[in-house]
Design an enzyme around this catalytic site. Structure first.
Site, PDB file in Angstrom:
ATOM      1  NE  ARG A   1      17.346  21.419 -17.027  1.00 48.99           N
ATOM      2  CZ  ARG A   1      18.171  21.343 -18.059  1.00 48.99           C
ATOM      3  NH1 ARG A   1      17.735  20.943 -19.232  1.00 48.99           N
ATOM      4  NH2 ARG A   1      19.437  21.689 -17.918  1.00 48.99           N
TER       5      ARG A   1
ATOM      6  CE  LYS B   1       3.222  14.517   0.130  1.00 49.79           C
ATOM      7  NZ  LYS B   1       3.640  14.534   1.543  1.00 49.79           N
TER       8      LYS B   1
ATOM      9  CD  GLU C   1      -2.424   6.937   4.623  1.00 54.48           C
ATOM     10  OE1 GLU C   1      -2.957   8.038   4.874  1.00 54.48           O
ATOM     11  OE2 GLU C   1      -1.259   6.653   4.957  1.00 54.48           O
TER      12      GLU C   1
ATOM     13  CE  LYS D   1      -2.780  12.653  -1.323  1.00 59.00           C
ATOM     14  NZ  LYS D   1      -1.690  11.691  -1.303  1.00 59.00           N
TER      15      LYS D   1
ATOM     16  CD  GLU E   1       2.796  17.965   3.120  1.00 57.61           C
ATOM     17  OE1 GLU E   1       3.196  17.377   2.122  1.00 57.61           O
ATOM     18  OE2 GLU E   1       2.799  17.490   4.262  1.00 57.61           O
TER      19      GLU E   1
ATOM     20  NE  ARG F   1      -0.318  17.026  -0.563  1.00 59.96           N
ATOM     21  CZ  ARG F   1       0.180  16.762  -1.748  1.00 59.96           C
ATOM     22  NH1 ARG F   1       0.391  17.730  -2.613  1.00 59.96           N
ATOM     23  NH2 ARG F   1       0.471  15.524  -2.094  1.00 59.96           N
TER      24      ARG F   1
ATOM     25  CG  ASN G   1       0.971  15.081   7.383  1.00 58.03           C
ATOM     26  OD1 ASN G   1       1.193  14.133   6.633  1.00 58.03           O
ATOM     27  ND2 ASN G   1       1.533  16.255   7.213  1.00 58.03           N
TER      28      ASN G   1
ATOM     29  CG  HIS H   1       0.526  10.370   8.616  1.00 61.33           C
ATOM     30  ND1 HIS H   1      -0.824  10.141   8.495  1.00 61.33           N
ATOM     31  CD2 HIS H   1       1.091   9.766   7.541  1.00 61.33           C
ATOM     32  CE1 HIS H   1      -1.065   9.453   7.390  1.00 61.33           C
ATOM     33  NE2 HIS H   1       0.083   9.200   6.793  1.00 61.33           N
TER      34      HIS H   1
ATOM     35  CG  HIS I   1       5.775  10.093  10.353  1.00 62.23           C
ATOM     36  ND1 HIS I   1       5.300  11.328   9.984  1.00 62.23           N
ATOM     37  CD2 HIS I   1       5.543   9.277   9.295  1.00 62.23           C
ATOM     38  CE1 HIS I   1       4.804  11.258   8.747  1.00 62.23           C
ATOM     39  NE2 HIS I   1       4.949  10.025   8.311  1.00 62.23           N
TER      40      HIS I   1
ATOM     41  CG  HIS J   1       2.571   4.485   5.985  1.00 58.98           C
ATOM     42  ND1 HIS J   1       3.233   5.383   6.796  1.00 58.98           N
ATOM     43  CD2 HIS J   1       1.583   5.186   5.384  1.00 58.98           C
ATOM     44  CE1 HIS J   1       2.678   6.577   6.667  1.00 58.98           C
ATOM     45  NE2 HIS J   1       1.669   6.488   5.814  1.00 58.98           N
TER      46      HIS J   1
HETATM   47  N1  NAD Z   1       3.844   9.804  -2.681  1.00 56.42           N
HETATM   48  C1  NAD Z   1       2.980   9.764  -1.702  1.00 56.42           C
HETATM   49  O1  NAD Z   1       2.166  10.671  -1.522  1.00 56.42           O
HETATM   50  C2  NAD Z   1       2.981   8.583  -0.801  1.00 56.42           C
HETATM   51  C3  NAD Z   1       1.949   8.409   0.124  1.00 56.42           C
HETATM   52  C4  NAD Z   1       1.949   7.271   0.918  1.00 56.42           C
HETATM   53  C5  NAD Z   1       2.963   6.338   0.794  1.00 56.42           C
HETATM   54  N2  NAD Z   1       3.961   6.528  -0.103  1.00 56.42           N
HETATM   55  C6  NAD Z   1       5.031   5.562  -0.250  1.00 56.42           C
HETATM   56  O2  NAD Z   1       4.437   4.336  -0.686  1.00 56.42           O
HETATM   57  C7  NAD Z   1       5.276   3.268  -0.276  1.00 56.42           C
HETATM   58  C8  NAD Z   1       4.410   2.167   0.282  1.00 56.42           C
HETATM   59  O3  NAD Z   1       3.497   1.759  -0.715  1.00 56.42           O
HETATM   60  P1  NAD Z   1       2.835   0.316  -0.697  1.00 56.42           P
HETATM   61  O4  NAD Z   1       2.247   0.052   0.637  1.00 56.42           O
HETATM   62  O5  NAD Z   1       1.991   0.226  -1.880  1.00 56.42           O
HETATM   63  O6  NAD Z   1       4.114  -0.630  -0.760  1.00 56.42           O
HETATM   64  P2  NAD Z   1       4.760  -1.493  -1.935  1.00 56.42           P
HETATM   65  O7  NAD Z   1       4.819  -0.720  -3.184  1.00 56.42           O
HETATM   66  O8  NAD Z   1       6.031  -2.014  -1.413  1.00 56.42           O
HETATM   67  O9  NAD Z   1       3.702  -2.682  -2.103  1.00 56.42           O
HETATM   68  C9  NAD Z   1       3.472  -3.565  -1.021  1.00 56.42           C
HETATM   69  C10 NAD Z   1       3.688  -5.026  -1.449  1.00 56.42           C
HETATM   70  O10 NAD Z   1       2.619  -5.454  -2.284  1.00 56.42           O
HETATM   71  C11 NAD Z   1       3.114  -6.041  -3.485  1.00 56.42           C
HETATM   72  N3  NAD Z   1       2.108  -5.808  -4.514  1.00 56.42           N
HETATM   73  C12 NAD Z   1       1.845  -4.662  -5.162  1.00 56.42           C
HETATM   74  N4  NAD Z   1       0.757  -4.797  -5.937  1.00 56.42           N
HETATM   75  C13 NAD Z   1       0.328  -6.063  -5.786  1.00 56.42           C
HETATM   76  C14 NAD Z   1      -0.759  -6.791  -6.309  1.00 56.42           C
HETATM   77  N5  NAD Z   1      -1.661  -6.213  -7.103  1.00 56.42           N
HETATM   78  N6  NAD Z   1      -0.901  -8.082  -5.955  1.00 56.42           N
HETATM   79  C15 NAD Z   1      -0.027  -8.652  -5.087  1.00 56.42           C
HETATM   80  N7  NAD Z   1       1.011  -8.010  -4.548  1.00 56.42           N
HETATM   81  C16 NAD Z   1       1.186  -6.718  -4.882  1.00 56.42           C
HETATM   82  C17 NAD Z   1       4.417  -5.346  -3.687  1.00 56.42           C
HETATM   83  O11 NAD Z   1       5.250  -6.085  -4.532  1.00 56.42           O
HETATM   84  C18 NAD Z   1       4.936  -5.245  -2.266  1.00 56.42           C
HETATM   85  O12 NAD Z   1       5.530  -6.433  -1.864  1.00 56.42           O
HETATM   86  C19 NAD Z   1       6.271   3.823   0.704  1.00 56.42           C
HETATM   87  O13 NAD Z   1       7.526   3.937   0.089  1.00 56.42           O
HETATM   88  C20 NAD Z   1       5.727   5.208   1.023  1.00 56.42           C
HETATM   89  O14 NAD Z   1       6.748   6.133   1.345  1.00 56.42           O
HETATM   90  C21 NAD Z   1       3.975   7.627  -0.897  1.00 56.42           C
HETATM   91 ZN    ZN Z   2       0.320   7.975   5.064  1.00 50.33          ZN
END
Ligand code: NAD
Ligand code: ZN
Length: 544
Positions: free
Chosen positions: A303, A325, A367, A409, A419, A423, A427, A430, A434, A447
């Site tokens: 939990r 999130k 972003e 943020k 949200e 908040r 978006n 977005h 999307h 993204h």
């Molecule tokens: N929770 C939220 O508010 C929120 C907001 C935006 C996105 N997200 C989520 O985030 C995800 C995307 O995140 P992302 O773009 O970081 O993708 P990711 O975590 O897949 O990282 C992108 C790539 O970079 C590599 N990588 C990471 N750090 C590295 C480093 N320091 N050096 C070299 N390579 C590195 C990873 O292994 C991966 O291949 C999605 O799942 C999305 O839904 C969440």
């Molecule tokens: Zn985004």
């Protein structure tokens, strides 16, 4: 920033010390020209250095070299000198009188390993491998006293161009002083769930102590992906150990597919195997995928256990790691199972971004730019001045924009944690993004890239609806282009986009809450139907 370095910056050192690579990087960072005197000599003489040595002898080469040096002396350029230049009579004095001299020092073994094709190096040509090493040693020994007359000596043994460049800027006092690099703190004020975001450079070694201070944890699991774990895991774990925290690394496969219930189930088992209890802290070391997955793990195991984010992508730093999130995906869609679970601490070490490919850096910056567009025109204008320096991860500007981005943020999240209202302005861009991601099946575009396209689109629509003054969309587009980001929606029929907009999960009673920009720095929520968002012609002429 350039005051102290108004004149020529000379790079000296042996062949193979990295003068050209480091010099070009330095020039890019400082916005200066880069000159390589060997290349200058070759272009003046119309033949290679080796040919000059062979045809005319070293003395002739040295006089050409001296002429090349005189051509650039005193100019505000970064100049890489041939290995023997500074050893010539009177040369050290000449160089120092016209600027600053940096000696890039590397060991003979490193130098030889980097020299590669030794036949092109006149001073090594014709020697057997073993003889080359002693020749390099000998040369280094004779030249070291001259090199040592440089303004400063910088270690270049590790061959990490960015790190060497940082060291030079630091040594010359050009890195905006200590203050410019000092760690920044952004508080996320959420009552008893408040936490700090700490942003610094080369700070991974201090993470353990900071985690110990805000969790009382004695045990930790570090969730990461192979590449990131290999690069940064040991340093983080060492710092945890030093802070009295026992840790275990849990490695999941790279990529979005790890944000699944299947991987999550495995992680719960791993936690039990580690005898994790409610005091065990879950640490996410990686990008947004790891952050969302580990965060959901922390939100649900027993939990809820303490959670810490150590984001290593620009996207995770700019967006995913802040706000609480967390989620995993289902086969039918992204982030369909999730929670709000705030971290105890977000620890950002910008040095970890150096290994992140440029495309990923630009992707995450979208972003940050978005935060400027919706909330802070000064941040947007800072990007208009410095986006290249941020993409190069120059500490000062990068710390500045990330700090401001996190403040924005944090502010928005603090006012609307769940949200329900404000908040939603996050978006911005977005809605179309999307739709694009749905239509392309999350392939081809990252993204942030899709969001960038969506931002330009949203700004154009805002202008067309008379909500924003003309020119806003053009400025956003120009900025994204400088970062090498796409700005045009993929060429698909309007009908497909409309269908995708209709399934947007943020839709209520047939309307989508579209985020419009009023002017740079100000956004607003407007309720529109998909057809109002995307009237005929909105995707550009020639699109049905
Ligand atoms: N929770 C939220 O508010 C929120 C907001 C935006 C996105 N997200 C989520 O985030 C995800 C995307 O995140 P992302 O773009 O970081 O993708 P990711 O975590 O897949 O990282 C992108 C790539 O970079 C590599 N990588 C990471 N750090 C590295 C480093 N320091 N050096 C070299 N390579 C590195 C990873 O292994 C991966 O291949 C999605 O799942 C999305 O839904 C969440
Ligand atoms: Zn985004």
């Amino acid at each position: 920033m350039m005051g102290a370095m108004a004149r020529t910056l000379w790079l000296v050192g042996m062949m193979g010390a990295g003068k050209s690579a480091v010099g070009s990087r330095l020039a890019a960072r400082l916005g200066r020209a880069f000159v390589d005197t060997d290349a200058l000599v070759e272009s003046v003489a119309g033949k290679s250095i080796a040919a000059i040595f062979a045809d005319e002898g070293e003395a002739s080469f040295r006089s050409l070299e001296r002429a090349a040096i005189e051509r650039v002396a005193g100019r505000p350029a970064i100049v890489a000198l041939g290995g023997g230049a500074i050893a010539q009579p009177g040369m050290a004095e000449r160089l120092r009188a016209s600027g600053k001299v940096v000696y890039l020092r590397a060991s003979p073994e490193t130098l030889l390993a980097r020299i590669g094709d030794a036949e092109r190096r006149p001073l090594l040509a014709g020697l057997a491998a073993a003889a080359r090493l002693s020749r390099v040693r000998e040369l280094l020994q004779t030249r070291e006293p001259d090199y040592a007359r440089a303004t400063c000596v910088v270690d270049a043994d590790d061959g990490d161009v960015d790190a060497v460049t940082d060291r030079i800027l630091e040594a010359l006092g050009e890195a905006r002083g200590e203050e410019g690099r000092a760690m920044r703190t952004v508080q996320v004020p959420l009552g008893e769930r408040s936490y700090a975001i700490r942003i610094g450079v080369d700070t991974l070694d201090q993470a353990g102590a900071a985690i110990a201070a805000c969790t009382e944890a004695r045990r930790a699991v570090v969730v990461t992906v192979p590449e990131v774990g290999r690069r940064y895991g040991a340093r983080l774990e060492r710092s945890l150990r030093a802070a009295g925290i026992k840790s275990r690394r849990l490695v999941v496969a790279d990529g979005e597919r790890s944000k699944s219930l299947r991987v999550l189930a495995k992680l719960y088992e791993d936690l039990l195997d580690f005898d994790a209890d409610r005091g065990t802290v879950v640490i996410a070391l990686g990008g947004g995928v790891v952050g969302d997955l580990a965060g959901f793990l922390a939100a649900t195991f027993l939990r809820g256990v303490p959670f810490v984010q150590v984001p290593t992508t620009m996207l995770a730093m700019a967006d995913a790691s802040v706000g609480g999130k967390v989620a995993v995906d289902l086969a039918r869609g992204k982030n369909l199972v999730g929670a709000f679970h705030q971290p105890r601490l977000v620890w950002m070490d910008l040095a970890t971004l150096r290994s992140l490919p440029r495309r990923q850096r630009a992707n995450g910056l979208v972003e940050v730019i978005k935060h400027g567009v919706i909330r802070d025109v000064a941040l947007f204008e800072r990007f208009e001045r410095d986006i290249e320096r941020v993409l190069d991860l120059e500490p000062g500007p990068t710390l500045d924009v990330l700090e401001r981005s996190c403040q924005i943020k944090a502010e928005v999240v603090a006012q609307d944690e769940r949200e329900e209202g404000l908040r939603m302005i996050l978006n911005f861009g977005h809605t179309l993004a999307h739709a694009i991601e749905t239509l392309l099946g999350y392939r081809k575009l990252l993204h942030g890239e899709a969001v960038g396209i969506g931002m330009v689109f949203a700004a154009r629509r805002s202008e067309a609806m008379g909500l924003a003054p003309a020119g806003v969309a053009d400025r956003i587009e120009a900025l994204l282009e400088r970062a090498g980001l796409p700005t045009e929606p993929p060429d698909l029929p309007r009908r497909a986009y409309l269908d995708a907009l209709r399934v947007d999960k943020k839709r209520k009673d047939g309307h989508v809450r579209f985020i419009a920009v009023r002017e740079l720095g100000k956004a607003e929520i407007v309720r529109l139907s998909p057809a109002e968002i995307l009237p005929r012609g909105a995707l550009g002429t020639g699109r049905r």
